[in-house]
Design a protein around this motif. Structure first.
Motif, PDB file in Angstrom:
ATOM      1  N   GLY A   1      -2.621   8.307  -3.902  1.00 45.27           N
ATOM      2  CA  GLY A   1      -1.641   9.263  -4.413  1.00 45.27           C
ATOM      3  C   GLY A   1      -0.867   9.957  -3.316  1.00 45.27           C
ATOM      4  N   LEU A   2      -1.578  10.394  -2.279  1.00 40.90           N
ATOM      5  CA  LEU A   2      -0.949  11.105  -1.171  1.00 40.90           C
ATOM      6  C   LEU A   2       0.073  10.235  -0.453  1.00 40.90           C
TER       7      LEU A   2
ATOM      8  N   ALA B   1       3.172   9.177  -2.631  1.00 43.65           N
ATOM      9  CA  ALA B   1       4.137  10.268  -2.724  1.00 43.65           C
ATOM     10  C   ALA B   1       4.904  10.434  -1.422  1.00 43.65           C
TER      11      ALA B   1
ATOM     12  N   GLY C   1       5.921  14.904  -7.170  1.00 46.79           N
ATOM     13  CA  GLY C   1       4.753  15.779  -7.212  1.00 46.79           C
ATOM     14  C   GLY C   1       4.302  16.192  -8.598  1.00 46.79           C
ATOM     15  N   THR C   2       4.980  15.726  -9.632  1.00 52.32           N
ATOM     16  CA  THR C   2       4.568  16.070 -10.995  1.00 52.32           C
ATOM     17  C   THR C   2       3.213  15.460 -11.330  1.00 52.32           C
ATOM     18  N   ASP C   3       3.035  14.198 -10.932  1.00 54.66           N
ATOM     19  CA  ASP C   3       1.747  13.503 -11.103  1.00 54.66           C
ATOM     20  C   ASP C   3       1.040  13.484  -9.750  1.00 54.66           C
ATOM     21  N   LYS C   4       0.129  14.404  -9.571  1.00 49.66           N
ATOM     22  CA  LYS C   4      -0.544  14.533  -8.274  1.00 49.66           C
ATOM     23  C   LYS C   4      -1.756  13.615  -8.136  1.00 49.66           C
ATOM     24  N   ASP C   5      -2.205  13.024  -9.234  1.00 45.73           N
ATOM     25  CA  ASP C   5      -3.372  12.145  -9.195  1.00 45.73           C
ATOM     26  C   ASP C   5      -3.072  10.864  -9.973  1.00 45.73           C
TER      27      ASP C   5
END
Length: 492
Positions: free
Chosen positions: A54-55, A58, A285-289
């Motif tokens: 995820g990191l 993004a 950043g809306t879906d952080k996972d």
């Protein structure tokens, strides 16, 4: 005319070790595939990909996938250099004894110091990272304190497993390897067939991500996903005295770790990227996972918990393999009288044939780091930042050591040799490693506190500084009499 009897393989291995200046009480029961499984579960593609997916997605968008390929090529160069060294010096402890024979006692002591601390920090980091996945599997809300408790239990379990002996370690490593590989293939395959939401062209779509007008800095940030993944192959050499015919088998197991581990990681990453339902939501950043989002949509509540169970097996086997590597390094350090408490740390259990005290320390030190999180979470985050860069530093110290030995006339004489390719591969490994370390240490959070922004540089300076002070005051490198700096003197 009578024929000369050929000694059994075990006797041949013991004689090779004796010529290197050592005897061993380890049990040589680890097969090629079990040795490879130790490196694979240390590398742990599932842990590496799922933790940072995820990191890094993004940060750099879908083209972050290509970082796995580029970093894999760079680390393969390092792996080939390591293969030449371990083939000639198949001694427990990996990077420490290699540095000792290639350069000398002082260089070896510092390599061991950096690598030992990096391993202990990595054990703590991986154990703490398992918390959210166990929480998702069991259905409770994770918290900092819960993650710490889970990490302590996991570290204790790993210690118990390792104390059971080489055969148990080998079987657990094989079980972890099979679970992780099958899980990665089945989960990835299902996502590709039934849950694909993105076209193949997405791997070349940057989604207009820019830093100072350029995509390159964003890609370099996202490439940390690969850089935090492709190590573990050196663990194959840490148990050299527990593997039959190590000069041939360990270089092969190291290469298998890169090929198979890297392929599994790339497949898992590819499947996850194509299964992202809303790429813009991840990038903004809306879906952080996104991993949890993907698994929940694909497998439902029950199915995603099963997948999380596979991920937990990967975390557990990773911690076990890391601890095994750390204990063998401490044992090798102690056998050469390079560390406080050497008499105790170098003892091998007559029943399980493993270094009990070294394993105990390899569990206690990470546990202490984990416990610091109860009161000093920011400090622990800074300490943990040393995990990956410390291992890369130790790697490059070996790459430099090999170059130094070549300049002194070293011609690798083990069963695995690069021949005329030795010099260019060694130089390529050095260039890659230096660039990777710069990329990892580059400050990327200007709004954060300085000790967070420069955490990798700060922890590196502290670790090396403390090591130099200890070397200056205690001169630990002068206590032992084992051979050192003789690689170029052993040419046929």
């Amino acid at each position: 005319m009578s024929s000369i009897p050929v000694p059994p393989a075990a006797d041949s291995d013991a004689e090779q070790l004796r010529k290197l200046g050592y005897t061993s009480n380890f049990n040589r029961s680890m097969s090629l595939w079990e040795n490879f499984a130790l490196g694979f579960t240390y590398l742990s593609p599932v842990v590496g990909v799922y933790t940072l997916f995820g990191l890094c997605l993004a940060a750099g968008g879908p083209p972050m996938f290509w970082a796995y390929l580029l970093v894999g090529i760079g680390q393969m160069l390092v792996c080939l250099v390591f293969g030449e060294v371990v083939s000639q010096f198949p001694i427990s402890g990996g990077v420490y004894p290699w540095a000792r024979r290639l350069v000398g006692k002082r260089w070896a002591w510092m390599v061991g110091w950096v690598y030992a601390i990096a391993l202990c920090v990595t054990i703590a980091a991986v154990a703490v990272g398992a918390g959210p996945y166990l929480a998702a599997m069991l259905g409770f809300e994770p918290s900092a304190n819960t993650n710490i408790v889970i990490a302590l239990v996991l570290t204790l379990f790993a210690t118990v497993v390792n104390l059971s002996g080489t055969k148990v370690l080998s079987r657990i490593a094989m079980f972890g390897f099979l679970c992780e590989l099958i899980g990665a293939v089945l989960v990835g395959g299902y996502l590709l067939i039934f849950e694909r939401h993105q076209p193949l062209s997405v791997f070349f779509n940057t989604f207009d991500i820019r830093i100072d007008g350029s995509y390159l800095p964003a890609f370099l940030t996202a490439s940390l996903a690969g850089m935090f993944l492709y190590y573990g192959f050196e663990a194959c050499g840490d148990v050299a005295e527990e593997t039959p015919n190590p000069s041939k088998q360990i270089p092969r197991a190291m290469r298998m770790t890169i090929w198979i581990g890297g392929a599994a990681a790339m497949f898992a990453c590819l499947a996850l990227i194509l299964a992202v339902p809303d790429m813009n939501a991840v990038i903004n950043g809306t879906d952080k996972d996104p991993v949890t989002t993907i698994l929940s949509m694909a497998f439902g509540v029950t199915g995603s918990k099963v997948v999380m169970g596979i991920v937990m097996v990967s975390f557990i086997s990773c911690v076990i393999s890391l601890q095994a590597a750390a204990s063998r390094l401490l044992y090798a350090y102690a056998r050469d009288e390079m560390i406080v408490g050497s008499d105790l740390l170098k003892r091998i259990s007559p029943t399980t044939q493993i270094p009990v005290a070294a394993l105990f320390v390899s569990g206690v030190v990470p546990a202490i780091i984990i416990c610091l999180g109860f009161v000093l979470q920011d400090a622990v985050a800074t300490i943990v930042s040393f995990a990956a860069i410390g291992i890369y530093l130790a790697f490059q110290m070996i790459v430099l050591a090999a170059l130094f030995a070549r300049m002194r006339g070293w011609i690798p004489s083990g069963q695995f040799s690069l021949g005329k390719w030795g010099w260019p591969v060694n130089l390529g490994a050095l260039i890659y490693g230096v660039l990777a370390i710069i990329n990892m240490a580059w400050p990327r959070t200007p709004d954060a506190a300085w000790y967070i922004n420069y955490s990798m540089v700060l922890t590196t300076v502290i670790v090396i500084g403390l090591g130099l002070v200890y070397m200056w005051i205690g001169k630990p490198y002068d206590h032992g009499t084992a051979p050192a700096g003789d690689a170029w003197k052993r040419n046929p």
